[in-house]
Design an enzyme around this catalytic site. Structure first.
Site: not given
Length: 378
Positions: A245, A253, A287
């Site tokens: 990330r 998105e 992540r």
């Protein structure tokens, strides 16, 4: 029997020519004997007509030079190598291409067996057992690799560790602020933590592929993948998988305006290239959150300047991020070309509320007010 003068001259010329050819052949043989490149790999029985070396490793170095020269002209790999490593001839050819390129770039080129072994290890970047087999073929000792990596003293404050990835697969870029990467387990940080069951599965899979038992090989590949690793058959590399990330930014998105464009921009920056990642933490989704660099380019800076992402100010207070965000916004670049772009965190908040059956932006007081029984007016 009478022999004419012409016939005698022809005979003399023929004899002279044969004499010269004999001298040339002798000189060639002498040069071959003076050369330090044996015609056969060092593990095979020595030929009395070939020169003697101080050690098997010295003979191995000479053989490696010879094989590299032969590969450069014919693209052929030595026949006996397959007895020492369980990989295809195609993979072996890629190895020799890498070693040859590294050999040419080195200045000066390796002059000792130890230098040659170190160069091979750096060029191939393969599993320890595979490297050991290749070196054994040339009677070279396994090197003590001194890897020059940046340490904590050179990292920015808060960095926990650093990753050096393999070239990124474009298919593994998820959106504009996240992707999946792979790190070669030959990396010093990774080599000591590969689970024993993964190592065993890799060895078993190579054996299955060698006998063309592809059903067994596929099952073992899935077992390796389930453990968080990936096997690259073309390069014969075992790599560990990480989800990344990008720290300090938030991209639209995929179901938002400019979501696909943001993903495409990140893909264009990093696809097919190795990355350096400064890892700060692991988020709630498993992540690794970090700063990403690609060939010296700071990826988050590029994404913000192009207007492909928002500065995630709630979690990152770096002033330069805010500046790059404002510059793109003021210039109307990327997502800022839209009239009223919605921040990704707002969009996600709205989506969660929709799933819970609430109207967007509806707080608890409004919900209680709407549920009250209305008193009819008289």
């Amino acid at each position: 029997m009478k022999i004419s003068l012409g016939t005698s001259l022809i005979g003399l010329a023929t004899a002279f020519t044969l004499f010269k050819m004999g001298n040339i052949i002798l000189r060639c043989l002498k040069a071959a004997c003076d050369d330090d490149t044996p015609a056969s790999p060092p593990h095979q029985p020595s030929d009395p007509s070939r020169p003697q070396f101080a050690s098997p490793a010295a003979a191995g170095l000479a053989a490696l030079r010879h094989h590299l020269l032969n590969f450069e002209t014919t693209s052929q790999v030595p026949e006996g190598l397959s007895q020492y490593v369980s990989v295809s001839k195609k993979a072996q050819a890629k190895w020799y291409a890498k070693i040859l390129a590294a050999w040419k770039e080195s200045n000066p080129p390796p002059r000792t067996p130890e230098e040659a072994a170190s160069l091979v290890a750096r060029a191939l970047q393969v599993q320890r057992d595979v490297l050991a087999g290749f070196l054994q073929f040339y009677s070279l000792r396994f090197p003590q690799i001194q890897t020059q990596v940046s340490g904590p003293s050179s990292w920015p404050e808060g960095v926990q560790f650093e990753l050096h990835t393999l070239p990124v697969d474009a298919k593994l870029v998820g959106d504009g602020d996240g992707m999946t990467v792979h790190v070669n387990t030959a990396d010093p940080r990774e080599s000591s933590v590969v689970p024993i069951e993964v190592q065993e599965a890799v060895i078993e899979r190579r054996q299955a592929r060698a006998v063309k038992d592809y059903t067994r090989a596929d099952a073992l590949k899935n077992r390796i993948k389930d453990a968080g690793y990936r096997m690259d058959d073309k390069e014969d590399i075992l790599a560990r998988e990480y989800r990344i990330r990008l720290r300090g930014i938030d991209a639209p998105e995929m179901n938002m305006e400019y979501g696909q464009e943001s993903k495409d921009a990140l893909t264009k920056l990093i696809q097919g290239k190795p990355l350096t990642i400064h890892v700060y933490e692991e988020d709630e989704f498993g992540r690794l959150v970090g700063d990403v660099y690609c060939n010296g380019v700071f990826v988050q800076e590029k994404m913000l300047r192009k207007g492909c992402a928002w500065h995630y100010e709630k979690y990152d207070k770096r002033p330069e991020f805010a500046q790059w965000h404002r510059e793109a916004q003021n210039a109307g670049r990327g997502l800022w070309a839209y009239p009223n772009p919605v921040a990704p965190w707002t969009f996600k908040w709205e989506e969660r509320n929709k799933k819970n059956g609430h109207k967007p932006y509806q707080n608890r007081r409004n919900v209680q007010r709407d549920q009250r029984v209305r008193i009819p007016a008289y």
